[in-house]
Design an enzyme around this catalytic site. Structure first.
Site, PDB file in Angstrom:
ATOM      1  N   HIS A 150      -0.722   2.273  13.493  1.00 18.88           N
ATOM      2  CA  HIS A 150       0.563   2.952  13.293  1.00 18.88           C
ATOM      3  C   HIS A 150       1.666   1.907  13.124  1.00 18.88           C
ATOM      4  CE1 HIS A 150       3.369   6.358  13.610  1.00 18.88           C
ATOM      5  NE2 HIS A 150       4.167   5.487  14.213  1.00 18.88           N
ATOM      6  N   CYS A 165       5.870  -6.031   6.058  1.00 19.63           N
ATOM      7  CA  CYS A 165       6.570  -7.168   5.455  1.00 19.63           C
ATOM      8  C   CYS A 165       8.005  -6.781   5.117  1.00 19.63           C
ATOM      9  CB  CYS A 165       5.847  -7.620   4.191  1.00 19.63           C
ATOM     10  SG  CYS A 165       6.620  -9.050   3.402  1.00 19.63           S
TER      11      CYS A 165
END
Length: 337
Positions: A150, A165
């Site tokens: 998750h 990212c």
């Protein structure tokens, strides 16, 4: 009404903040591309170094195109979410969560988990909680497939999650792992090319009679930023190349994983940070992410192997997890540090 308006404003601010690194990347790439081509290479050509300037331009263009292409694909491609699979029904109750994973083929059938490795009989999932229960996300109210985690930023369960990212404003998972990796490779080359070609010429210009006064300021900035980002990107790319060849995600390399052993109801669990159930050999590992055709490995197109819900086990993992029950019935809750 007021609360709804505040929520919209808050969401707009969060969206803007999350997207700001993408804007920064776009600005840096745009400036560096124009500065390298127009300020650096064309200056070399104008000064009589025609072959040198043209050679730099020819080498730089394909790397730039592939880097931008990979980045756009990585940003725009969903990593793959558990919620995308309708068979992963939120109607899977907490009572089903109490069932030890791997011992019931019916649980796998309910959530659409079918094994890729058809060697005898293997459980639908091999990753479990430490007590042997099936993994279930309380926030998404959905079961977790193997290698799924998750993401607190995306607020969704991501298939084969590697990491979130911020530079892409996206999670890196099963479906966009390839363009992300290719972006790292081409961005590293981008920085190396700029740094290696601009540094000698910048030093030469500094040593000229006019010194810094005759130097185009774009040149030292190109040296600085390419060196700075390259210093981080090159080792980071090396790390992800090593992970790619081992078929491991960043999360799997730092966190312990729990694997069900056999099909028994006594919930024997193997807990380890070093046990890699997915290591199929270097070539097969690379193919899992970059695809089966070697000719397409360095192009950010195509789809990875599988749908992200199941993954083939290595022979060693199969023998350890699935056929382990034939060895002994003693306590096998193993801990590998």
């Amino acid at each position: 009404m007021a609360k709804g308006t505040l929520d919209k404003i808050q969401n707009a601010i969060i969206t803007t903040v999350n997207f700001s690194p993408v804007v920064l990347v776009a600005l840096l790439v745009s400036w560096s591309y124009l500065a390298y081509n127009l300020s650096f290479c064309w200056t070399l050509i104008a000064d009589g170094n025609v072959l040198q300037g043209i050679a730099y331009l020819v080498i730089f263009q394909p790397v730039s195109v592939m880097m931008v292409w990979s980045y756009i694909v990585a940003v725009r491609t969903s990593p793959g979410y558990t919620a995308n699979f309708p068979l992963a029904s939120p109607n899977l109750t907490q009572q089903e969560d109490e069932t030890p994973a791997g011992i019931s083929q019916s649980l796998g059938a309910d959530v659409g988990m079918q094994p890729l490795l058809q060697r005898g009989s293997r459980p639908s999932t091999v990753m479990v909680k430490r007590d042997g229960r099936a993994r279930f996300c309380q926030k998404c109210n959905l079961p977790k497939y193997d290698r799924t985690h998750h993401c607190r930023t995306c607020k969704k369960c991501v298939l084969k999650m590697d990491h979130h990212c911020p530079w892409l404003n996206n999670c890196i998972g099963h479906q966009n792992h390839k363009p992300f990796y290719l972006f790292l490779v081409y961005c590293s080359l981008y920085c190396i090319i700029i740094f290696a070609t601009t540094l000698p010429e910048t030093l030469r210009m500094v040593n000229q009679p006019l010194g810094l006064f005759g130097l185009d300021l774009n040149w030292p900035f190109l040296v600085f930023f390419s060196g700075l980002f390259g210093l981080f990107l090159v080792p980071f790319t090396g790390f992800h190349t090593n992970q790619l060849m081992q078929n491991r995600t960043t999360i799997e390399s730092y966190e312990r994983s729990n694997f069900i052993m056999g099909h028994r109801r006594n919930r024997d669990v193997l807990t380890s940070r070093y046990f890699n159930a997915w290591n199929l050999g270097r070539k097969e590992n690379v193919m899992q992410v970059l695809g089966p055709k070697v000719s397409n490995w360095f192009i950010p197109t195509g789809k990875p192997e599988g749908d992200g819900t199941t993954y083939p086990l290595s022979s060693y993992a199969y023998d350890t997890l699935v056929e382990e029950e034939d060895v002994s019935d003693g306590g096998r809750d193993l801990e590998r540090q």
